[in-house]
Design a protein around this motif. Structure first.
Motif: not given
Length: 86
Positions: A71-85
């Motif tokens: 869950x934590x990995x998924x939330x982190x990936x989602x956060x990284x994917x939303x930065x500047x995209x």
């Protein structure tokens, strides 16, 4: 340790005399012990992945059936994917 690869350990096993440069480029983090008995063979022992997963808490499922780590990995990936995209 729980998710590391063993390909470099296999390279080490089949390389007769690895140079210092070759050894420094290998990822041997998964290895817990290396022995060279009298017969000249190389014996490699790896860390126990199940114990590592247990320490990470991956074997204890939460109510949704997905472990807290994933869950934590998924939330982190989602956060990284939303930065500047946007």
């Amino acid at each position: 340790m729980a998710f590391g690869g063993i390909s470099d350990a296999l390279k080490l096993l089949y390389t007769e005399r690895p140079s210092d440069e070759q050894l420094s480029e290998m990822d041997l983090f998964m290895i817990s012990e290396i022995k060279k008995p009298k017969d000249g063979m190389l014996e490699i022992k790896f860390f126990d992945r199940l114990k590592a997963l247990d320490k990470l808490g991956c074997q204890q499922e939460n109510s949704s059936g997905v472990s807290g780590l994933f869950d934590a990995i998924g939330r982190g990936a989602k956060t990284l994917g939303s930065d500047g995209d946007d």
